[in-house]
Design a protein around this motif. Structure first.
Motif, PDB file in Angstrom:
ATOM      1  N   ASN A   3      -1.251  -6.594  -5.498  1.00 16.89           N
ATOM      2  CA  ASN A   3      -0.481  -7.591  -4.759  1.00 16.89           C
ATOM      3  C   ASN A   3      -1.271  -8.877  -4.678  1.00 16.89           C
ATOM      4  O   ASN A   3      -2.391  -8.887  -4.156  1.00 16.89           O
ATOM      5  N   LYS A   5      -1.056 -12.952  -3.539  1.00 16.75           N
ATOM      6  CA  LYS A   5      -0.331 -14.007  -2.824  1.00 16.75           C
ATOM      7  C   LYS A   5      -1.046 -15.319  -3.082  1.00 16.75           C
ATOM      8  O   LYS A   5      -2.270 -15.401  -2.973  1.00 16.75           O
ATOM      9  N   GLU A  35       2.377  -7.751  -8.555  1.00 18.14           N
ATOM     10  CA  GLU A  35       3.377  -8.610  -7.935  1.00 18.14           C
ATOM     11  C   GLU A  35       2.669  -9.881  -7.494  1.00 18.14           C
ATOM     12  O   GLU A  35       1.651  -9.821  -6.800  1.00 18.14           O
ATOM     13  N   ASN A  59      -4.696  -8.076  -2.896  1.00 18.84           N
ATOM     14  CA  ASN A  59      -4.706  -6.841  -2.102  1.00 18.84           C
ATOM     15  C   ASN A  59      -5.228  -7.082  -0.682  1.00 18.84           C
ATOM     16  O   ASN A  59      -6.129  -6.399  -0.197  1.00 18.84           O
TER      17      ASN A  59
END
Length: 85
Positions: A3, A5, A35, A59
């Motif tokens: 993950n 971001k 993602e 993460n």
């Protein structure tokens, strides 16, 4: 699942470059289970106290701030997090 971001306003000059660099590194390392989420709303950046952009989280751990990482830098980040060898 990895993950990622990216906290960065869409007006920032490194907005697209950061996303493209991260995606390229993941694809070059044949990582398919990831993602990438872009958080670009000014209200969210302000509420999360993101003062330096782009702000990259992998993460749930902040791994890079203030500029777009080079491909070598992001490869090193993935190695240190033991995502790649």
């Amino acid at each position: 699942m990895i993950n990622i971001k990216i906290y960065c306003s869409s007006e920032h000059p490194d907005y697209d470059k950061t996303y493209d660099t991260i995606k390229d590194v993941l694809e070059e390392n044949k990582i398919t289970n990831y993602e990438i989420e872009r958080i670009n709303k000014i209200e969210i950046l302000y509420n999360c106290r993101i003062f330096y952009q782009p702000h990259i989280v992998v993460n749930n751990e902040v791994v890079y701030t203030r500029s777009c990482p080079s491909k070598a830098d992001f490869n090193l980040i993935l190695r240190r997090k033991k995502i790649i060898k």
